[in-house]
Design a protein around this motif. Structure first.
Motif, PDB file in Angstrom:
ATOM      1  N   GLY A 157       0.783  -1.143   0.088  1.00 35.63           N
ATOM      2  CA  GLY A 157       0.002   0.082  -0.143  1.00 35.63           C
ATOM      3  C   GLY A 157       0.781   1.163   0.052  1.00 35.63           C
ATOM      4  N   HIS A 217       0.473   5.558   1.001  1.00 28.56           N
ATOM      5  CA  HIS A 217      -0.745   6.645   1.298  1.00 28.56           C
ATOM      6  C   HIS A 217      -0.219   7.957   1.648  1.00 28.56           C
ATOM      7  N   GLU A 240      -5.889   0.989  -0.611  1.00 23.47           N
ATOM      8  CA  GLU A 240      -6.475   1.100  -2.203  1.00 23.47           C
ATOM      9  C   GLU A 240      -7.186  -0.161  -2.626  1.00 23.47           C
ATOM     10  N   GLN A 253      -3.766  -0.770  -6.186  1.00 33.58           N
ATOM     11  CA  GLN A 253      -2.583  -0.196  -5.706  1.00 33.58           C
ATOM     12  C   GLN A 253      -1.877   0.355  -6.673  1.00 33.58           C
ATOM     13  N   ASP A 307      -8.781   4.787   0.358  1.00 27.84           N
ATOM     14  CA  ASP A 307      -7.929   5.727  -0.345  1.00 27.84           C
ATOM     15  C   ASP A 307      -8.076   5.776  -1.854  1.00 27.84           C
ATOM     16  N   ASP A 308      -8.826   6.707  -2.322  1.00 29.00           N
ATOM     17  CA  ASP A 308      -9.090   6.885  -3.603  1.00 29.00           C
ATOM     18  C   ASP A 308      -8.305   7.918  -4.458  1.00 29.00           C
ATOM     19  N   GLN A 311      -5.352   8.188  -5.792  1.00 27.77           N
ATOM     20  CA  GLN A 311      -4.827   7.792  -7.097  1.00 27.77           C
ATOM     21  C   GLN A 311      -5.756   7.227  -8.081  1.00 27.77           C
ATOM     22  N   SER A 350     -13.344   3.915  -7.471  1.00 24.65           N
ATOM     23  CA  SER A 350     -12.584   2.734  -7.576  1.00 24.65           C
ATOM     24  C   SER A 350     -13.415   1.438  -7.000  1.00 24.65           C
TER      25      SER A 350
END
Length: 421
Positions: free
Chosen positions: A135, A137, A200, A203, A233-234, A236, A247
């Motif tokens: 991951g 972040h 994510e 990833q 965690d969106d 990217q 996502s």
């Protein structure tokens, strides 16, 4: 180039791979003062999903500036902020039946992650966070603790704590969720009950590893059963990069919090937010703040981007069609050069190809640059070539970039053949 060598810190990285001075940019193109043009298949690491100097977004921004619109206002109300919140609700949240409050954090992705982790700990009154292998972040202390990459972690100069790491789907053949559930259910498992799980769904820096819908559904159910918050965690993978705005949409899960940055600002302007379920909004006024949590210029371009690209399904259709074209080329090269490549990775336009080594991936990226295209690598050993062009790329531009990639691969294969001979 002398001024950069003399004045800028050695911490710079992308400029080492692309040692030219850029002057202008438009759409999918970057240009130097000497007129050298490069197709941009990096797109600000996903910050420029709508391209460089998008003309519609630029016009909205210039009109706002010309009218002396608010630039900086801390977290005070403004028309620009109201317009963004309306657009976010009308084009994104309401159509997906998602009910989130919006927290504006400092302007970078890691600021959003820090705020989400802090809030999760505050809500649950627990200190531990669960994160996953590979991951990424962010590079501030809390987000870095949740990041797996050793290269970034060693930059901290301090012990990174309060994070338990478990295997992501497919990691070393281990069923990480089965292990996680066993540890949670065992009084002697030695794991402190976490406040939240942070992940994510695809990833990015970790190598374009994709979590399946079934795996995400298992994780969501596990978190609910054990009273653990789920944070996606969106930063990217969001804003359309994987083919849908969020996502996680194909899985049907509803995270307790979502972090967004990069392309949420629309124009490449700094902006970051945390989306949180209303019952989690227990902040006291000013308890988490930041001087630049009110980038009104970004609000303007963000609202306009949502309006013009997410008011119907055409943009998603374009992304999915582009993804199919990239995938076709990757599959062809996989079959043609088994000594160079391992597998296709990723989803949507967050897609790439895993090479047999980081050296091969680096050689391909370097050759692409020599042939007029900027493309980067990812993964634990930088072994994945990432196709991260703006989502607004035309069919002709995409074909041109894929031709550069294939030509570069052919050159590397010929060079290896000659060396072997």
């Amino acid at each position: 180039m002398d001024i950069f060598k003399k004045q800028e810190s050695k911490v710079r990285s992308y400029s080492n791979s692309f040692p030219v001075v850029f002057q202008t940019a438009k759409g999918c193109w970057l240009e130097t003062a000497e007129g050298e043009r490069y197709l941009d298949f990096l797109a600000g690491a996903g910050s420029l999903n709508y391209g460089h100097n998008n003309p519609v977004l630029k016009e909205a921004l210039l009109d706002y500036i010309a009218a002396d619109g608010i630039t900086h206002g801390l977290d005070m109300h403004s028309n620009a902020k109201a317009d963004f919140l309306h657009a976010l609700n009308d084009y994104i949240l309401a159509p997906r039946k998602l009910d989130y409050k919006v927290q504006f954090t400092g302007p970078t992705g890691t600021n959003a992650v820090e705020a989400a982790l802090k809030l999760a700990r505050k809500v649950k009154n627990r200190s531990t966070i669960v994160a996953f292998t590979n991951g990424f972040h962010g590079c501030t202390a809390g987000a870095l603790a949740a990041t797996g990459n050793q290269h970034h972690r060693q930059g901290a100069g301090a012990t990174l704590t309060n994070v338990t790491r478990i295997p992501y789907e497919g990691y070393a053949g281990v069923d990480g969720l089965a292990l996680f559930e066993t540890l949670l259910s065992d009084n002697s498992g030695g794991i402190d009950k976490p406040a939240a799980v942070l992940l994510e769904t695809v990833q990015g820096e970790g190598g374009l590893n994709v979590a399946s819908n079934a795996w995400l559904q298992r994780l969501s159910a596990l978190c609910k059963a054990h009273d653990i918050l789920l944070i996606v965690d969106d930063i990217q993978a969001g804003c359309g990069r994987t083919g849908t705005f969020f996502s996680f949409e194909p899985s049907g899960i509803e995270p307790d919090m979502v972090t967004l940055s990069k392309s949420i600002g629309g124009y490449g302007l700094p902006m970051a937010v945390v989306l949180l379920k209303p019952e989690l909004d227990i902040w006291k006024p000013g308890e988490h703040n930041g001087t630049f949590r009110g980038n009104n210029h970004a609000f303007v371009t963000a609202a306009k981007a949502l309006e013009i690209y997410w008011s119907d399904a055409q943009f998603e259709t374009h992304i999915q069609r582009s993804s199919s074209k990239v995938s076709e080329v990757l599959q062809r090269n996989l079959a043609k050069y088994p000594d160079l490549f391992v597998q296709e990775k990723g989803r949507g336009m967050m897609i790439g190809i895993e090479c047999q080594s980081g050296d091969i991936a680096a050689a391909i990226a370097k050759t692409c640059f020599a042939n007029g295209m900027i493309i980067e690598t990812a993964g634990p050993n930088d072994e994945v070539v990432k196709f991260f062009c703006p989502l607004t790329i035309t069919d002709a531009e995409l074909e041109q970039g894929l031709n550069i990639f294939e030509g570069s691969v052919e050159a590397i294969a010929e060079k290896q053949f000659k060396q072997a001979s």
